[in-house]
Design an enzyme around this catalytic site. Structure first.
Site, PDB file in Angstrom:
ATOM      1  N   CYS A  70      16.914  94.869 -45.269  1.00  0.00           N
ATOM      2  CA  CYS A  70      17.192  93.468 -45.595  1.00  0.00           C
ATOM      3  C   CYS A  70      17.851  92.868 -44.358  1.00  0.00           C
ATOM      4  O   CYS A  70      17.719  93.423 -43.264  1.00  0.00           O
ATOM      5  CB  CYS A  70      18.044  93.324 -46.860  1.00  0.00           C
ATOM      6  SG  CYS A  70      19.736  93.933 -46.766  1.00  0.00           S
ATOM      7  N   GLY A  71      18.528  91.773 -44.482  1.00  0.00           N
ATOM      8  CA  GLY A  71      19.153  91.163 -43.311  1.00  0.00           C
ATOM      9  C   GLY A  71      20.225  92.042 -42.695  1.00  0.00           C
ATOM     10  O   GLY A  71      20.292  92.211 -41.480  1.00  0.00           O
TER      11      GLY A  71
END
Length: 152
Positions: A70-71
């Site tokens: 994810c980020g």
């Protein structure tokens, strides 16, 4: 041992997921790769759904490990760790990747596309694939203790 690996990401990790999936598919230590999503960079599926889908595959024995992006790598780790029997970690350095498996028997490695460079992530995945937990190690009792708290 040829690994069966699930990969997953939200839209913030889609680019790395695709690149790392290719790396895994080309590695002789990997028997199969199952992509649990997202399927496109504009797919708005939230990271908890993807992380839990991958973790459920680990818990069920459908795959040995999972790689989630994810980020930051944080949200997918928190989400995947909610599945009973799954230990997910965020790791962006060599020592942490090593200890995640050797000391903690973590089956899920999480990374953040906004945190680590792609070439560094590839190098860490290469190391990760070569690691296996030793159930006779001094860490085994600690992992058992971690597991004993599930459901508290």
């Amino acid at each position: 041992m040829p690994w069966k690996i699930a990969v997953g990401a939200d839209n913030a990790g889609y680019g790395y997921k695709e690149a790392l999936k290719q790396l895994l598919e080309g590695d002789a230590r990997v028997a199969s790769v199952i992509d649990v999503g997202v399927g496109a960079p504009d797919d708005g599926t939230n990271y908890p759904s993807v992380a839990v889908a991958a973790a459920r595959k680990v818990a069920a024995g459908d795959v040995d490990r999972a790689l989630l992006i994810c980020g930051t790598g944080l949200g997918v780790a928190i989400s995947a760790s909610k599945v009973k029997g799954v230990r997910a970690v965020t790791a962006h350095d060599l020592y942490s990747v090593q200890r995640s498996v050797l000391s903690n028997n973590a089956q899920v490695l999480c990374m953040g596309e906004r945190v680590i460079g792609l070439e560094s992530a590839k190098a860490l995945i290469d190391v990760w694939l070569g690691l296996q937990f030793d159930p006779t190690s001094a860490s085994a009792a600690k992992v058992d203790e971690i597991c004993s708290y599930e459901g508290d």
